[in-house]
Each structure stands twice: as structure tokens, then as C-alpha cells.
Design a protein around this motif. Structure first.
Motif, PDB file in Angstrom:
ATOM      1  N   TYR A 157       0.914  -1.265   0.045  1.00 15.53           N
ATOM      2  CA  TYR A 157       0.116   0.043   0.000  1.00 15.53           C
ATOM      3  C   TYR A 157       0.818   1.345  -0.025  1.00 15.53           C
ATOM      4  N   ASP A 158       1.877   1.284   0.865  1.00 22.41           N
ATOM      5  CA  ASP A 158       2.719   2.293   0.818  1.00 22.41           C
ATOM      6  C   ASP A 158       3.413   3.027  -0.461  1.00 22.41           C
ATOM      7  N   SER A 159       3.701   1.857  -1.336  1.00 24.84           N
ATOM      8  CA  SER A 159       4.320   2.089  -2.518  1.00 24.84           C
ATOM      9  C   SER A 159       3.633   2.616  -3.777  1.00 24.84           C
ATOM     10  N   VAL A 160       2.068   2.812  -3.311  1.00 24.41           N
ATOM     11  CA  VAL A 160       1.262   3.139  -4.447  1.00 24.41           C
ATOM     12  C   VAL A 160       0.146   4.071  -3.735  1.00 24.41           C
ATOM     13  N   LYS A 161       0.511   4.657  -2.348  1.00 18.66           N
ATOM     14  CA  LYS A 161      -0.647   5.460  -1.803  1.00 18.66           C
ATOM     15  C   LYS A 161      -0.591   6.810  -2.355  1.00 18.66           C
ATOM     16  N   ASP A 162       0.191   7.271  -2.969  1.00 19.22           N
ATOM     17  CA  ASP A 162       0.182   8.637  -3.638  1.00 19.22           C
ATOM     18  C   ASP A 162      -0.580   8.465  -4.890  1.00 19.22           C
ATOM     19  N   ARG A 163      -0.570   7.412  -5.766  1.00 16.84           N
ATOM     20  CA  ARG A 163      -1.239   7.170  -6.970  1.00 16.84           C
ATOM     21  C   ARG A 163      -2.911   6.871  -6.429  1.00 16.84           C
ATOM     22  N   ILE A 164      -3.112   6.405  -5.481  1.00 13.70           N
ATOM     23  CA  ILE A 164      -4.249   6.285  -4.911  1.00 13.70           C
ATOM     24  C   ILE A 164      -4.988   7.423  -4.570  1.00 13.70           C
ATOM     25  N   ALA A 165      -4.181   8.309  -4.065  1.00 12.19           N
ATOM     26  CA  ALA A 165      -4.488   9.777  -3.411  1.00 12.19           C
ATOM     27  C   ALA A 165      -4.904  10.533  -4.738  1.00 12.19           C
ATOM     28  N   GLU A 166      -4.018  10.488  -5.839  1.00 14.67           N
ATOM     29  CA  GLU A 166      -4.366  11.206  -7.011  1.00 14.67           C
ATOM     30  C   GLU A 166      -5.487  10.583  -7.818  1.00 14.67           C
ATOM     31  N   ILE A 167      -5.937   9.426  -7.925  1.00 13.22           N
ATOM     32  CA  ILE A 167      -6.981   8.886  -8.587  1.00 13.22           C
ATOM     33  C   ILE A 167      -8.262   9.417  -7.790  1.00 13.22           C
ATOM     34  N   LEU A 168      -8.265   9.229  -6.380  1.00 13.00           N
ATOM     35  CA  LEU A 168      -9.406   9.625  -5.638  1.00 13.00           C
ATOM     36  C   LEU A 168      -9.598  11.145  -5.844  1.00 13.00           C
ATOM     37  N   THR A 169      -8.465  11.988  -6.078  1.00 18.42           N
ATOM     38  CA  THR A 169      -8.777  13.332  -6.329  1.00 18.42           C
ATOM     39  C   THR A 169      -9.542  13.556  -7.572  1.00 18.42           C
ATOM     40  N   LEU A 170      -9.143  13.003  -8.647  1.00 23.77           N
ATOM     41  CA  LEU A 170      -9.627  12.998  -9.937  1.00 23.77           C
ATOM     42  C   LEU A 170     -11.055  12.811 -10.023  1.00 23.77           C
ATOM     43  N   VAL A 171     -11.422  11.644  -9.017  1.00 20.30           N
ATOM     44  CA  VAL A 171     -12.977  11.364  -9.101  1.00 20.30           C
ATOM     45  C   VAL A 171     -13.793  12.021  -8.203  1.00 20.30           C
ATOM     46  N   GLY A 172     -13.107  13.237  -7.482  1.00 20.06           N
ATOM     47  CA  GLY A 172     -13.685  13.965  -6.366  1.00 20.06           C
ATOM     48  C   GLY A 172     -14.048  13.320  -5.304  1.00 20.06           C
ATOM     49  N   LEU A 173     -13.221  12.121  -4.376  1.00 13.35           N
ATOM     50  CA  LEU A 173     -13.450  11.474  -3.432  1.00 13.35           C
ATOM     51  C   LEU A 173     -12.249  11.724  -2.549  1.00 13.35           C
ATOM     52  N   GLU A 174     -11.442  12.767  -2.667  1.00 14.51           N
ATOM     53  CA  GLU A 174     -10.116  12.855  -1.901  1.00 14.51           C
ATOM     54  C   GLU A 174     -10.602  13.035  -0.386  1.00 14.51           C
TER      55      GLU A 174
END
Length: 259
Positions: free
Chosen positions: A111-128
Motif C-alpha cells: 500500500y505504501d508504494s502506491v498510496k500517492d497514486r491512490i490519492a491522485e485518482i481519488l482526487t480525480l474522481v472527487g473523493l479525496e
């Protein structure tokens, strides 16, 4: 019948002479031919029972064709795609962020290796702001956003979407149509989207592929050459009305082929 040829782009895949028979007697697809090009937004439109979902499952590798072949070009094939189903199919015990993490977890990544990507995609879909929320705390539209984020988080070459907005109210559905086009433009993927709605198919797609039923096959391809981005004003334009009339006529012909 092809009303207008698709724009020439590098190919992602080809379905060549695909047939699918269930139980030795029920022919879901016969002589299904389809070319998917890089960057396409294809709407698969047709009556119930015409094999739209079967075609998507074959592309996803969830089942094998009885006849014909699917050729992937210039990529990792069916391992390089995301799928969004009719229902969000979220894990109720996991947070939004952990649901989106699932494709990475299946690949053995931390999870730690991809948490920034997860945060990025959640921002793109408006769920940050909902990363730590659970599915039970979300509306239907928000759950579908999570499902879309999960499908797109790995930057797949192809996204398959099986009527993802069918159960939503019209206002939410139209908003998600716009959001989906915005997200596609930012990520740059190819999309195949199943719908029963002529209006939704024209709003989203640059190619509407109309299928006839029993057995399922491509009856027509209609190019929607209206430029992107498209917003609510496009729905009230003369151009949109003209495209919906052409697609409606093609769908009526496909239904008459079955009758």
C-alpha cells in the motif's frame, strides 16, 4: 451496416469471427467482428439479450470464445485492462482507499508504494475527502466513483464498463457521464461502454456500435464526430439531436433484424 468508418488510430484489439455458444444450444454471439482503436470511446448499444455483456467478458478473458479469436496488439493484452461492472462490487469491510488499492494488492504491491497514486485518482474522481470512509457511508453515485477509480488506478490501456450508471437516478447519471469523459481525457485510456440508452451512447462515444440479437452481432457502427469536451449544453444542441436520430434508426433496424 457501417454508417461511417472509425477514425484511423493504432489498434488495441480485434474481435474476428467471434461466436459464443452456451450449453451447446444457445448461441449468444455469431460472427462478431469489432476493431478497437487507441483512444476510442465505444458505446455498445443493443436490445437485451444481444450479447453485449458476453462480448465484454470475452474481451476481459473471463470466458473463452467457441469460435474466432481476439487479437491484442502493441500491449499487454487482457492483463492491461480495468473493468467496471453494473454494481460497484466494493468490499464493505474496507475503506475507499483500500478498495481502490485492490488491483495493486493482487499484483503483490504494498500500500505504501502506491498510496500517492491512490490519492491522485481519488482526487480525480472527487473523493479525496472520503479516502477513509466505508462503502456504507457513501451514496450510490459515490460508490460508482470508487469502482471507476479502482478500474483506472493502474492506468490500464483499456477500460470495460458494463452499464455502470443504469441503476442511478437521471441527474446523477448525467453528472457521471460528464465526469467520466473528463477522467478519460486526463488519463488517456480507451473505453468500451455498454448501455441500453441511445442518449447516453451518443453523449459519451465517438463510435456507437449497434448490436442485433439472437445471435448477437454488430449491425451498425455510427461515428459521433462531435468534439470533446462535451458538457450539458451538448445535450440540447441540434448536433446531438441529429446523432440520436441516426443511432435510433440504426437500433430500430437491429431490432427488426431480430424480429
Amino acid at each position: 451496416m457501417t454508417l461511417r468508418p472509425p477514425t484511423e488510430r493504432p489498434r488495441v484489439l480485434q474481435m474476428q469471427g467471434i461466436a459464443k455458444v452456451f450449453g451447446g444450444t444457445t448461441t449468444a454471439l455469431r460472427d462478431m467482428n469489432l476493431t478497437v482503436n487507441e483512444g476510442d470511446f465505444i458505446s455498445l448499444l443493443g436490445p437485451s439479450g444481444c450479447g453485449k455483456s458476453t462480448a465484454l467478458r470475452l474481451i476481459a478473458g473471463l470466458m473463452q470464445p467457441t469460435q474466432g479469436r481476439i487479437l491484442w496488439e502493441g500491449g499487454r493484452g487482457k492483463d492491461d485492462l480495468g473493468v467496471v461492472f453494473q454494481e460497484p462490487t466494493l468490499m464493505p469491510w474496507a475503506t475507499v482507499a483500500r478498495n481502490v488499492f485492490l488491483p495493486f494488492r493482487l499484483r503483490g504491491q504494498s500500500y505504501d508504494s502506491v498510496k500517492d497514486r491512490i490519492a491522485e485518482i481519488l482526487t480525480l474522481v472527487g473523493l479525496e475527502k472520503f479516502a477513509d470512509s466505508y462503502p456504507r457511508e457513501l451514496s450510490g453515485g459515490m460508490k460508482m466513483r470508487v469502482s471507476i477509480a479502482r478500474a483506472m488506478v493502474t492506468n490500464p490501456r483499456l477500460i470495460l464498463m458494463d452499464e455502470p450508471f443504469a441503476a442511478l437516478d437521471e441527474i446523477t447519471r448525467q453528472k457521471l457521464n460528464i465526469d467520466l469523459l473528463t477522467l478519460k481525457a486526463k488519463i488517456g485510456c480507451t473505453v468500451i461502454f455498454i448501455t441500453h440508452s441511445v442518449f447516453e451512447s451518443v453523449f459519451l462515444a465517438d463510435r456507437v456500435v449497434v448490436m442485433a440479437a439472437r445471435p448477437g452481432r454488430v449491425s451498425a457502427e455510427v461515428a459521433v464526430d462531435a468534439p470533446y469536451p462535451r458538457d450539458a449544453t451538448f445535450r440540447t444542441s441540434a448536433e446531438y439531436a441529429a446523432h440520436t436520430q441516426v443511432v435510433s434508426a440504426a437500433l430500430l433496424q437491429a431490432i427488426e433484424e431480430h424480429a
